[in-house]
Write a protein that holds these residues in place. Sequence first.
Motif, PDB file in Angstrom:
ATOM      1  N   ILE A   1       0.873  -1.170   0.000  1.00  0.00           N
ATOM      2  CA  ILE A   1       0.000   0.000   0.000  1.00  0.00           C
ATOM      3  C   ILE A   1       0.909   1.217   0.000  1.00  0.00           C
ATOM      4  CG2 ILE A   1      -1.788   1.272   1.249  1.00  0.00           C
ATOM      5  CD1 ILE A   1      -2.511  -1.398   2.616  1.00  0.00           C
ATOM      6  N   GLY A   2       0.572   2.199  -0.807  1.00  0.00           N
ATOM      7  CA  GLY A   2       1.386   3.404  -0.896  1.00  0.00           C
ATOM      8  C   GLY A   2       0.519   4.653  -0.983  1.00  0.00           C
TER       9      GLY A   2
ATOM     10  N   GLY B   1      -2.176  16.789  -9.377  1.00  0.00           N
ATOM     11  CA  GLY B   1      -1.889  16.980 -10.797  1.00  0.00           C
ATOM     12  C   GLY B   1      -2.640  16.020 -11.696  1.00  0.00           C
ATOM     13  N   LEU B   2      -2.178  15.963 -12.913  1.00  0.00           N
ATOM     14  CA  LEU B   2      -2.813  15.126 -13.911  1.00  0.00           C
ATOM     15  C   LEU B   2      -2.230  13.724 -13.987  1.00  0.00           C
ATOM     16  CD1 LEU B   2      -3.097  17.768 -16.761  1.00  0.00           C
ATOM     17  CD2 LEU B   2      -4.906  16.982 -15.221  1.00  0.00           C
ATOM     18  N   ASN B   3      -1.156  13.463 -13.286  1.00  0.00           N
ATOM     19  CA  ASN B   3      -0.517  12.151 -13.358  1.00  0.00           C
ATOM     20  C   ASN B   3      -0.737  11.337 -12.084  1.00  0.00           C
ATOM     21  OD1 ASN B   3       1.058  14.007 -12.067  1.00  0.00           O
ATOM     22  ND2 ASN B   3       3.002  13.146 -12.723  1.00  0.00           N
ATOM     23  N   GLN B   4      -2.015  11.123 -11.733  1.00  0.00           N
ATOM     24  CA  GLN B   4      -2.333  10.327 -10.560  1.00  0.00           C
ATOM     25  C   GLN B   4      -2.047   8.852 -10.838  1.00  0.00           C
ATOM     26  OE1 GLN B   4      -6.239  11.151  -9.114  1.00  0.00           O
ATOM     27  NE2 GLN B   4      -5.801  13.291  -8.737  1.00  0.00           N
ATOM     28  N   VAL B   5      -1.619   8.148  -9.822  1.00  0.00           N
ATOM     29  CA  VAL B   5      -1.223   6.744  -9.955  1.00  0.00           C
ATOM     30  C   VAL B   5      -2.078   5.911  -9.011  1.00  0.00           C
ATOM     31  CG1 VAL B   5       0.698   5.126  -9.683  1.00  0.00           C
ATOM     32  CG2 VAL B   5       1.139   7.467 -10.441  1.00  0.00           C
TER      33      VAL B   5
ATOM     34  N   ASP C   1       3.707  -9.913  -9.936  1.00  0.00           N
ATOM     35  CA  ASP C   1       4.451 -10.425  -8.790  1.00  0.00           C
ATOM     36  C   ASP C   1       4.749  -9.380  -7.716  1.00  0.00           C
ATOM     37  OD1 ASP C   1       4.465 -12.861 -10.003  1.00  0.00           O
ATOM     38  OD2 ASP C   1       6.492 -12.670 -10.795  1.00  0.00           O
ATOM     39  N   HIS C   2       4.895  -8.136  -8.103  1.00  0.00           N
ATOM     40  CA  HIS C   2       5.230  -7.067  -7.149  1.00  0.00           C
ATOM     41  C   HIS C   2       4.376  -5.848  -7.481  1.00  0.00           C
ATOM     42  CE1 HIS C   2       8.648  -9.503  -5.999  1.00  0.00           C
ATOM     43  NE2 HIS C   2       8.945  -9.617  -7.277  1.00  0.00           N
ATOM     44  N   VAL C   3       3.376  -5.591  -6.651  1.00  0.00           N
ATOM     45  CA  VAL C   3       2.466  -4.486  -6.929  1.00  0.00           C
ATOM     46  C   VAL C   3       2.245  -3.661  -5.661  1.00  0.00           C
ATOM     47  CG1 VAL C   3       0.374  -5.849  -6.501  1.00  0.00           C
ATOM     48  CG2 VAL C   3       0.252  -3.876  -7.993  1.00  0.00           C
ATOM     49  N   VAL C   4       2.138  -2.350  -5.837  1.00  0.00           N
ATOM     50  CA  VAL C   4       1.815  -1.427  -4.741  1.00  0.00           C
ATOM     51  C   VAL C   4       0.573  -0.666  -5.163  1.00  0.00           C
ATOM     52  CG1 VAL C   4       2.578   0.560  -3.388  1.00  0.00           C
ATOM     53  CG2 VAL C   4       4.228  -1.196  -4.054  1.00  0.00           C
ATOM     54  N   TYR C   5      -0.481  -0.762  -4.359  1.00  0.00           N
ATOM     55  CA  TYR C   5      -1.733  -0.063  -4.627  1.00  0.00           C
ATOM     56  C   TYR C   5      -1.760   1.258  -3.875  1.00  0.00           C
ATOM     57  CZ  TYR C   5      -3.510  -4.470  -6.461  1.00  0.00           C
ATOM     58  OH  TYR C   5      -3.695  -5.611  -7.200  1.00  0.00           O
ATOM     59  N   GLU C   6      -2.271   2.293  -4.513  1.00  0.00           N
ATOM     60  CA  GLU C   6      -2.494   3.571  -3.832  1.00  0.00           C
ATOM     61  C   GLU C   6      -3.554   3.331  -2.774  1.00  0.00           C
ATOM     62  OE1 GLU C   6      -3.242   7.389  -2.557  1.00  0.00           O
ATOM     63  OE2 GLU C   6      -4.826   6.304  -3.560  1.00  0.00           O
ATOM     64  N   VAL C   7      -3.451   3.976  -1.635  1.00  0.00           N
ATOM     65  CA  VAL C   7      -4.283   3.667  -0.468  1.00  0.00           C
ATOM     66  C   VAL C   7      -5.778   3.776  -0.776  1.00  0.00           C
ATOM     67  CG1 VAL C   7      -4.172   5.985   0.546  1.00  0.00           C
ATOM     68  CG2 VAL C   7      -4.519   3.993   2.018  1.00  0.00           C
ATOM     69  N   THR C   8      -6.209   4.739  -1.576  1.00  0.00           N
ATOM     70  CA  THR C   8      -7.635   4.841  -1.871  1.00  0.00           C
ATOM     71  C   THR C   8      -8.107   3.693  -2.761  1.00  0.00           C
ATOM     72  OG1 THR C   8      -7.145   6.426  -3.633  1.00  0.00           O
ATOM     73  CG2 THR C   8      -7.842   7.330  -1.529  1.00  0.00           C
ATOM     74  N   LYS C   9      -7.263   3.241  -3.695  1.00  0.00           N
ATOM     75  CA  LYS C   9      -7.632   2.080  -4.518  1.00  0.00           C
ATOM     76  C   LYS C   9      -7.681   0.840  -3.647  1.00  0.00           C
ATOM     77  CE  LYS C   9      -6.772  -0.713  -8.530  1.00  0.00           C
ATOM     78  NZ  LYS C   9      -6.168  -0.826  -9.831  1.00  0.00           N
TER      79      LYS C   9
ATOM     80  N   LEU D   1      -8.389   0.643  -0.468  1.00  0.00           N
ATOM     81  CA  LEU D   1      -9.625   0.699   0.321  1.00  0.00           C
ATOM     82  C   LEU D   1     -10.838   0.329  -0.518  1.00  0.00           C
ATOM     83  CD1 LEU D   1      -9.023   3.914   2.439  1.00  0.00           C
ATOM     84  CD2 LEU D   1      -9.304   1.586   3.295  1.00  0.00           C
ATOM     85  N   ARG D   2     -10.892   0.822  -1.742  1.00  0.00           N
ATOM     86  CA  ARG D   2     -12.001   0.498  -2.652  1.00  0.00           C
ATOM     87  C   ARG D   2     -12.033  -1.007  -2.921  1.00  0.00           C
ATOM     88  NH1 ARG D   2     -10.785   4.111  -6.157  1.00  0.00           N
ATOM     89  NH2 ARG D   2      -9.702   2.791  -7.645  1.00  0.00           N
ATOM     90  N   LEU D   3     -10.882  -1.612  -3.177  1.00  0.00           N
ATOM     91  CA  LEU D   3     -10.818  -3.054  -3.399  1.00  0.00           C
ATOM     92  C   LEU D   3     -11.270  -3.817  -2.154  1.00  0.00           C
ATOM     93  CD1 LEU D   3      -7.390  -3.303  -5.272  1.00  0.00           C
ATOM     94  CD2 LEU D   3      -9.656  -3.673  -6.275  1.00  0.00           C
ATOM     95  N   ALA D   4     -10.795  -3.395  -1.002  1.00  0.00           N
ATOM     96  CA  ALA D   4     -11.150  -4.081   0.260  1.00  0.00           C
ATOM     97  C   ALA D   4     -12.643  -3.970   0.550  1.00  0.00           C
ATOM     98  CB  ALA D   4     -10.341  -3.491   1.417  1.00  0.00           C
ATOM     99  N   LEU D   5     -13.225  -2.806   0.343  1.00  0.00           N
ATOM    100  CA  LEU D   5     -14.651  -2.617   0.594  1.00  0.00           C
ATOM    101  C   LEU D   5     -15.530  -3.433  -0.349  1.00  0.00           C
ATOM    102  CD1 LEU D   5     -14.740   1.208   1.356  1.00  0.00           C
ATOM    103  CD2 LEU D   5     -15.152  -0.667   2.965  1.00  0.00           C
ATOM    104  N   ASN D   6     -15.005  -3.723  -1.534  1.00  0.00           N
ATOM    105  CA  ASN D   6     -15.731  -4.538  -2.504  1.00  0.00           C
ATOM    106  C   ASN D   6     -15.459  -6.021  -2.335  1.00  0.00           C
ATOM    107  OD1 ASN D   6     -17.127  -2.481  -3.842  1.00  0.00           O
ATOM    108  ND2 ASN D   6     -15.335  -1.963  -5.053  1.00  0.00           N
ATOM    109  N   GLY D   7     -14.706  -6.399  -1.311  1.00  0.00           N
ATOM    110  CA  GLY D   7     -14.441  -7.799  -1.017  1.00  0.00           C
ATOM    111  C   GLY D   7     -13.443  -8.449  -1.953  1.00  0.00           C
ATOM    112  N   ASN D   8     -12.570  -7.665  -2.543  1.00  0.00           N
ATOM    113  CA  ASN D   8     -11.550  -8.224  -3.426  1.00  0.00           C
ATOM    114  C   ASN D   8     -10.650  -9.150  -2.623  1.00  0.00           C
ATOM    115  OD1 ASN D   8      -8.895  -8.358  -4.824  1.00  0.00           O
ATOM    116  ND2 ASN D   8      -9.938  -7.079  -6.300  1.00  0.00           N
TER     117      ASN D   8
END
Length: 68
Positions: free
Chosen positions: A28-29, A38-42, A49-57, A59-66
Amino acid sequence: LTPIVIARAGSHLYGLQRPDSDLDSMGIGVMTREQKLGLNQVEQQGKDDHVVYEVTKWLRLALNGNPT
């Protein structure tokens, strides 16, 4: 993204690894101020194999039961 949490994932997390298994990690990042305003949101960095999700994404995944 600036990682705040990085953890093992995949077979090594569950103790199911084999000698030929690769290491997987998930994290989580947070975006920098410039990225957030800005316009370059990530939403995620890396793939498979190695992924970092932005904290709001994350949370959205967790709330949807991903399951990841």
